[in-house]
Motif scaffolding. Sequence first.
Motif, PDB file in Angstrom:
ATOM      1  N   TYR A 153      -4.776  15.890   5.342  1.00 20.32           N
ATOM      2  CA  TYR A 153      -5.655  15.019   4.532  1.00 20.32           C
ATOM      3  C   TYR A 153      -6.087  15.811   3.403  1.00 20.32           C
ATOM      4  CZ  TYR A 153      -5.545  11.574   8.201  1.00 20.32           C
ATOM      5  OH  TYR A 153      -5.250  10.522   8.940  1.00 20.32           O
ATOM      6  N   PRO A 154      -6.442  15.279   2.229  1.00 11.25           N
ATOM      7  CA  PRO A 154      -6.594  14.022   2.140  1.00 11.25           C
ATOM      8  C   PRO A 154      -5.004  13.428   1.687  1.00 11.25           C
ATOM      9  CG  PRO A 154      -7.396  15.136   0.187  1.00 11.25           C
ATOM     10  CD  PRO A 154      -7.349  16.112   1.334  1.00 11.25           C
ATOM     11  N   VAL A 155      -4.910  12.117   1.900  1.00  7.54           N
ATOM     12  CA  VAL A 155      -3.506  11.418   1.687  1.00  7.54           C
ATOM     13  C   VAL A 155      -3.875  10.248   0.892  1.00  7.54           C
ATOM     14  CG1 VAL A 155      -2.392  12.431   3.654  1.00  7.54           C
ATOM     15  CG2 VAL A 155      -3.482  10.260   3.781  1.00  7.54           C
ATOM     16  N   VAL A 156      -2.737   9.715   0.377  1.00 13.45           N
ATOM     17  CA  VAL A 156      -2.839   8.454  -0.411  1.00 13.45           C
ATOM     18  C   VAL A 156      -1.884   7.459  -0.056  1.00 13.45           C
ATOM     19  CG1 VAL A 156      -1.953   9.498  -2.551  1.00 13.45           C
ATOM     20  CG2 VAL A 156      -3.135   7.465  -2.942  1.00 13.45           C
ATOM     21  N   VAL A 170      -7.154   5.951  -0.867  1.00 17.47           N
ATOM     22  CA  VAL A 170      -7.158   7.469  -0.566  1.00 17.47           C
ATOM     23  C   VAL A 170      -7.817   7.568   0.972  1.00 17.47           C
ATOM     24  CG1 VAL A 170      -8.263   9.792  -1.197  1.00 17.47           C
ATOM     25  CG2 VAL A 170      -7.564   8.093  -2.925  1.00 17.47           C
ATOM     26  N   ALA A 171      -7.245   8.280   1.642  1.00 14.22           N
ATOM     27  CA  ALA A 171      -7.674   8.514   3.221  1.00 14.22           C
ATOM     28  C   ALA A 171      -8.245   9.930   3.371  1.00 14.22           C
ATOM     29  CB  ALA A 171      -6.763   7.803   4.140  1.00 14.22           C
ATOM     30  N   HIS A 172      -9.226  10.116   4.120  1.00 12.43           N
ATOM     31  CA  HIS A 172      -9.837  11.721   4.283  1.00 12.43           C
ATOM     32  C   HIS A 172      -9.315  11.950   5.771  1.00 12.43           C
ATOM     33  CE1 HIS A 172     -11.006  12.621   0.336  1.00 12.43           C
ATOM     34  NE2 HIS A 172     -11.144  11.407   0.140  1.00 12.43           N
ATOM     35  N   LEU A 197       4.427  -0.052   2.400  1.00 17.09           N
ATOM     36  CA  LEU A 197       3.752   1.217   1.744  1.00 17.09           C
ATOM     37  C   LEU A 197       4.673   2.571   2.172  1.00 17.09           C
ATOM     38  CD1 LEU A 197       0.448   0.145   3.468  1.00 17.09           C
ATOM     39  CD2 LEU A 197       1.119  -0.244   1.157  1.00 17.09           C
ATOM     40  N   TYR A 198       3.839   3.547   1.365  1.00 20.94           N
ATOM     41  CA  TYR A 198       4.516   4.749   1.485  1.00 20.94           C
ATOM     42  C   TYR A 198       3.344   5.736   1.362  1.00 20.94           C
ATOM     43  CZ  TYR A 198       4.890   5.792  -3.716  1.00 20.94           C
ATOM     44  OH  TYR A 198       4.311   5.702  -4.944  1.00 20.94           O
ATOM     45  N   LEU A 199       3.405   7.029   1.832  1.00 22.65           N
ATOM     46  CA  LEU A 199       2.154   7.835   2.011  1.00 22.65           C
ATOM     47  C   LEU A 199       2.416   9.250   0.999  1.00 22.65           C
ATOM     48  CD1 LEU A 199       0.236   6.956   3.782  1.00 22.65           C
ATOM     49  CD2 LEU A 199       0.705   9.073   5.313  1.00 22.65           C
ATOM     50  N   GLU A 200       1.487   9.590   0.202  1.00 23.25           N
ATOM     51  CA  GLU A 200       1.580  10.939  -0.541  1.00 23.25           C
ATOM     52  C   GLU A 200       0.360  11.972   0.003  1.00 23.25           C
ATOM     53  OE1 GLU A 200       1.793  10.086  -4.531  1.00 23.25           O
ATOM     54  OE2 GLU A 200       3.838   9.849  -4.615  1.00 23.25           O
ATOM     55  N   LYS A 201       0.546  13.179  -0.445  1.00 23.66           N
ATOM     56  CA  LYS A 201      -0.393  14.136  -0.210  1.00 23.66           C
ATOM     57  C   LYS A 201      -1.538  13.574  -1.459  1.00 23.66           C
ATOM     58  CE  LYS A 201      -2.516  18.042   0.692  1.00 23.66           C
ATOM     59  NZ  LYS A 201      -3.374  18.110   1.783  1.00 23.66           N
ATOM     60  N   TYR A 202      -2.684  13.723  -1.116  1.00 22.94           N
ATOM     61  CA  TYR A 202      -3.602  13.318  -2.518  1.00 22.94           C
ATOM     62  C   TYR A 202      -3.881  14.557  -3.118  1.00 22.94           C
ATOM     63  CZ  TYR A 202      -7.705  11.823  -4.988  1.00 22.94           C
ATOM     64  OH  TYR A 202      -8.839  11.663  -6.179  1.00 22.94           O
ATOM     65  N   ILE A 203      -3.562  14.664  -4.299  1.00 24.56           N
ATOM     66  CA  ILE A 203      -3.758  15.928  -5.122  1.00 24.56           C
ATOM     67  C   ILE A 203      -5.218  15.782  -5.857  1.00 24.56           C
ATOM     68  CG2 ILE A 203      -2.737  16.808  -7.449  1.00 24.56           C
ATOM     69  CD1 ILE A 203      -0.143  16.014  -6.491  1.00 24.56           C
ATOM     70  N   GLU A 204      -5.885  16.659  -5.730  1.00 23.21           N
ATOM     71  CA  GLU A 204      -7.179  16.783  -5.900  1.00 23.21           C
ATOM     72  C   GLU A 204      -7.286  17.105  -7.464  1.00 23.21           C
ATOM     73  OE1 GLU A 204     -10.122  16.423  -3.409  1.00 23.21           O
ATOM     74  OE2 GLU A 204      -9.001  17.169  -1.688  1.00 23.21           O
ATOM     75  N   GLN A 205      -8.158  16.369  -8.153  1.00 23.75           N
ATOM     76  CA  GLN A 205      -8.371  16.428  -9.496  1.00 23.75           C
ATOM     77  C   GLN A 205      -7.116  16.619 -10.294  1.00 23.75           C
ATOM     78  OE1 GLN A 205     -11.824  19.323  -9.562  1.00 23.75           O
ATOM     79  NE2 GLN A 205     -12.807  17.559 -10.083  1.00 23.75           N
TER      80      GLN A 205
END
Length: 446
Positions: A153-156, A170-172, A197-205
């Motif tokens: 986490y976080p993921v999107v 976004v999910a934490h 749906l698909y999942l990606e790592k959430y890129i911060e800022q």
Amino acid sequence: MFEKILIANRGEIALRVIQACKEMGIATVAVFSKADKDSLHVKMADEAVCIGAAPSINSYLHIPSIMSAAEICDVEAIHPGYGFLAENIHFAEICESCNIKFIGPTAENIKAMGDKAEARKIALNAGAPIVPGSEGPVDSKEEALKIAKKIKYPVVVKAVAGGGGRGIRVAHNDISLANAFFTAQSEAEIAFDNSQLYLEKYIEQPRHVEIQILGDEKKNIVHLGERDCTVQRRHQKLLEESPSPAIKSKLRKEMGHIAVKIARDIGYVNAGTIEFLLDKSGKFFFIEMNTRIQVEHPVTEMVTGIDLIKEQLRVAYGQELSFSQKDISFNGWAMECRINAEDSDNGFTPSPGKIIKYHPPGGPGIRVDSNIYAGGFVSPYYDSMIAKIIAHGKDRSEAISRMNRALEEYIIEGVKTTIPFHRKLINDPRFQSGRYATDFVEQILS
Ligand code: ADP
């Protein structure tokens, strides 16, 4: 060249295509809904055909009505603009089967990139870095939880058929991912008729940096540099600029090279955009390809001097690109503010209505792409963007000061607009420094 084409769109982009056609001696057919009978694109085209009632499902998305108009008016080609049917595989195929040229990529190109989970695989095979995530669509909440454990986490959560920032959550942690999965699924089902749906790592800022591509039917493909679209609200772009204040020439070259490689691998023709996210360390990752002309195309036109709509028409007619990569040079700095009929002091609520007074800005380095006029109406039925101001200067500072002046000069009375928001935005020292990320607008508004 084509003698006559139909524009299957409305608003500023319909007008923009008509203007390019006029300069090239191509006759134009506008289509319009009952709500748009007094629109500028209807007045400016050589012919105009009413294709149905106001809701876009009955008009701008109604393929039989558009094809009938094309047949009746005997056009050789259709320009879809952006939005509506621009990335509709079925529409591109129907045009082809009716012997009417679709001014855009092939149906196969649209298909290849339309599924965003598939597009990630194509980009990966082309050697592009992609955001860590699921290998394909994720079918269940349980599978999503498993992948999140792996990529951390976080993921999107994103819709495979997504667009316009919809279906992105976004999910934490596990609980928020389970919730995000269901809300994104139902949002995607409603918006795209496809709940995958698909999942990606959430890129911060991150920063959003995209590369403009142009390809012809003879397999020539070039890139026209980047656009920085980091200024977003709810994943929707509000201001775009070129060049990006965040990248240097080595990275620009690298991203351009990868973008051309992706386009080449799928035999891409016409105009398209490869979108990337840049993380805080300056690494870039492919996120998706848009297989159409984009709202923000004018900033590229201002810095390269290349008219992208005319190139789209030439390429669709079968002409080869008249320039190669080494002929493309970049001059100065351009930025675009999207002006929406919205109350930016009140949660950006739409503000349709009659335009009472109208005076667009002008002078050195200013271009306005808009379809509104005094006495005209902003319809509640469609997207609330009513104008784009594009400012060009010798450097970023001159582009900003010209934009500032243009925003001040612009008179639009009768509806609320996002002009006050843009003035606040471009006068913010963080924007002026060029150092900000996609959470910047939230910071200004809080
Ligand atoms: P759409 O097709 O709906 O526009 P995109 O995939 O282009 O969706 O993403 C839109 C925006 O959402 C991006 O510009 C970025 O701000 C945000 N976004 C998308 N994917 C990610 C990610 N993996 N990490 C962080 N932000 C993301």
